[in-house]
Write a protein that holds these residues in place. Structure first.
Motif, mmCIF file in Angstrom:
data_model
loop_
_atom_site.group_PDB
_atom_site.id
_atom_site.type_symbol
_atom_site.label_atom_id
_atom_site.label_comp_id
_atom_site.label_asym_id
_atom_site.label_seq_id
_atom_site.Cartn_x
_atom_site.Cartn_y
_atom_site.Cartn_z
ATOM 1 N N SER A 220 65.496 54.960 41.078
ATOM 2 C CA SER A 220 65.959 54.734 42.454
ATOM 3 C C SER A 220 65.087 55.466 43.477
ATOM 4 C CB SER A 220 67.418 55.158 42.599
ATOM 5 O OG SER A 220 67.546 56.550 42.400
ATOM 6 N N LEU A 221 64.645 56.668 43.141
ATOM 7 C CA LEU A 221 63.764 57.390 44.063
ATOM 8 C C LEU A 221 62.412 56.675 44.185
ATOM 9 C CD1 LEU A 221 64.512 61.093 43.099
ATOM 10 C CD2 LEU A 221 65.230 59.880 45.156
ATOM 11 N N THR A 222 61.944 56.127 43.082
ATOM 12 C CA THR A 222 60.684 55.387 43.113
ATOM 13 C C THR A 222 60.811 54.144 43.992
ATOM 14 O OG1 THR A 222 60.107 56.186 40.915
ATOM 15 C CG2 THR A 222 58.952 54.231 41.687
ATOM 16 N N VAL A 223 61.930 53.453 43.890
ATOM 17 C CA VAL A 223 62.157 52.268 44.719
ATOM 18 C C VAL A 223 62.158 52.661 46.198
ATOM 19 C CG1 VAL A 223 63.881 50.526 45.345
ATOM 20 C CG2 VAL A 223 63.345 50.943 42.944
ATOM 21 N N TYR B 284 58.929 52.929 51.348
ATOM 22 C CA TYR B 284 58.423 53.756 52.444
ATOM 23 C C TYR B 284 56.897 53.711 52.530
ATOM 24 C CZ TYR B 284 57.475 57.927 55.242
ATOM 25 O OH TYR B 284 57.018 58.799 56.196
ATOM 26 N N CYS B 285 56.222 53.901 51.389
ATOM 27 C CA CYS B 285 54.756 54.010 51.448
ATOM 28 C C CYS B 285 54.036 52.721 51.072
ATOM 29 C CB CYS B 285 54.262 55.171 50.593
ATOM 30 S SG CYS B 285 54.447 54.964 48.828
ATOM 31 N N GLY B 286 54.730 51.764 50.473
ATOM 32 C CA GLY B 286 54.129 50.473 50.189
ATOM 33 C C GLY B 286 53.252 50.425 48.955
ATOM 34 N N ASP B 287 53.287 51.455 48.124
ATOM 35 C CA ASP B 287 52.427 51.491 46.944
ATOM 36 C C ASP B 287 53.232 52.041 45.776
ATOM 37 O OD1 ASP B 287 50.508 51.876 44.990
ATOM 38 O OD2 ASP B 287 49.078 52.869 46.311
ATOM 39 N N LEU B 288 53.488 51.207 44.788
ATOM 40 C CA LEU B 288 54.317 51.604 43.655
ATOM 41 C C LEU B 288 53.722 52.777 42.885
ATOM 42 C CD1 LEU B 288 56.699 51.203 41.703
ATOM 43 C CD2 LEU B 288 55.299 49.516 40.498
ATOM 44 N N SER B 289 52.430 52.732 42.601
ATOM 45 C CA SER B 289 51.835 53.817 41.811
ATOM 46 C C SER B 289 51.855 55.141 42.577
ATOM 47 C CB SER B 289 50.416 53.461 41.380
ATOM 48 O OG SER B 289 49.574 53.346 42.495
ATOM 49 N N GLN C 248 55.446 56.391 42.410
ATOM 50 C CA GLN C 248 55.739 56.977 41.103
ATOM 51 C C GLN C 248 55.121 58.363 40.973
ATOM 52 O OE1 GLN C 248 54.134 53.850 38.650
ATOM 53 N NE2 GLN C 248 56.162 52.942 38.289
ATOM 54 N N ASP C 249 53.890 58.525 41.443
ATOM 55 C CA ASP C 249 53.234 59.831 41.385
ATOM 56 C C ASP C 249 53.989 60.875 42.209
ATOM 57 O OD1 ASP C 249 51.281 58.805 39.748
ATOM 58 O OD2 ASP C 249 49.761 58.647 41.328
ATOM 59 N N MET C 250 54.443 60.487 43.397
ATOM 60 C CA MET C 250 55.149 61.447 44.253
ATOM 61 C C MET C 250 56.511 61.818 43.676
ATOM 62 S SD MET C 250 54.038 60.214 48.060
ATOM 63 C CE MET C 250 53.903 58.474 47.744
ATOM 64 N N ALA D 51 55.437 62.266 50.397
ATOM 65 C CA ALA D 51 55.021 60.995 50.992
ATOM 66 C C ALA D 51 54.574 61.196 52.440
ATOM 67 C CB ALA D 51 56.158 59.978 50.927
ATOM 68 N N THR D 52 55.307 62.000 53.177
ATOM 69 C CA THR D 52 54.944 62.278 54.563
ATOM 70 C C THR D 52 53.616 63.013 54.638
ATOM 71 O OG1 THR D 52 57.275 62.339 55.177
ATOM 72 C CG2 THR D 52 55.726 63.371 56.705
#
Length: 186
Positions: free
Chosen positions: A40-43, A48-53, A56-58, A91-92
């Protein structure tokens, strides 16, 4: 008839011992928190950032930081809120770094530098023909403006050796840099 449903996002799986309402005495383990909330956090961060990978890293980094401080984070009323905040902060920060880099790139001016002229190409070709010690001496003396004594000190040789290298280097260069194949001094 039995109906089974997938667990909802941000809800622990059924039978989760530490997440049942009314049982605060059973703290959630890190593994349980991770398995219940990573997706859910990854979703959320992907949106927010538009990049799945990147998301996932964050999220992975946020969980890593939670694991490193698990003795403290596990005592919070809502440990997943702490992990979520860390992930959003990451992410920010990423967004700010990208914005700063883009701003820097926009301020850069594109400079058009002409290619090397024929004289420079000829000089480089002639220097390449010299033995390494003569080439170093010529470059250090004429391009780096070092004296014979400074070159001798740097190369750890007597000054006479440096003078010999310069003399031989100039002589070799002169034979290769004669304009149009004719020596003007002859």
């Amino acid at each position: 008839m039995t109906v089974t449903t997938d667990p909802r996002l941000d809800e622990p799986p059924p039978g989760h011992p530490g997440a049942r309402p009314g049982h605060p005495e059973q703290p959630v383990t890190f593994d349980e928190l991770y398995h219940a909330h990573f997706r859910s956090l990854t979703v959320q961060l992907t949106a927010y950032c538009g990049d799945l990978s990147q998301a996932q890293d964050m999220v992975q980094e946020a969980f890593y930081r939670a694991f490193a401080r698990w003795s403290t984070v596990s005592r919070y009323d809502d440990p997943v809120a702490w992990v979520r905040r860390v992930a959003w902060n990451l992410a920010t920060s990423r967004w700010r770094r990208l914005r700063t880099a883009q701003s820097f790139l926009r301020r850069q001016r594109e400079e058009h530098v002409p290619g090397p002229g024929p004289d420079r190409v000829a000089l480089q070709a002639a220097l390449a023909l010299l033995p390494p010690n003569q080439r170093r001496a010529v470059v250090l003396h004429y391009l780096a403006d070092l004296s014979v004594a400074q070159i001798a000190e740097q190369e750890q040789v007597p000054e006479g050796t440096v003078k010999s290298w310069l003399h031989r280097g100039r002589a070799t260069l002169a034979t290769h840099l004669i304009p149009n194949g004719v020596n003007d001094h002859a």
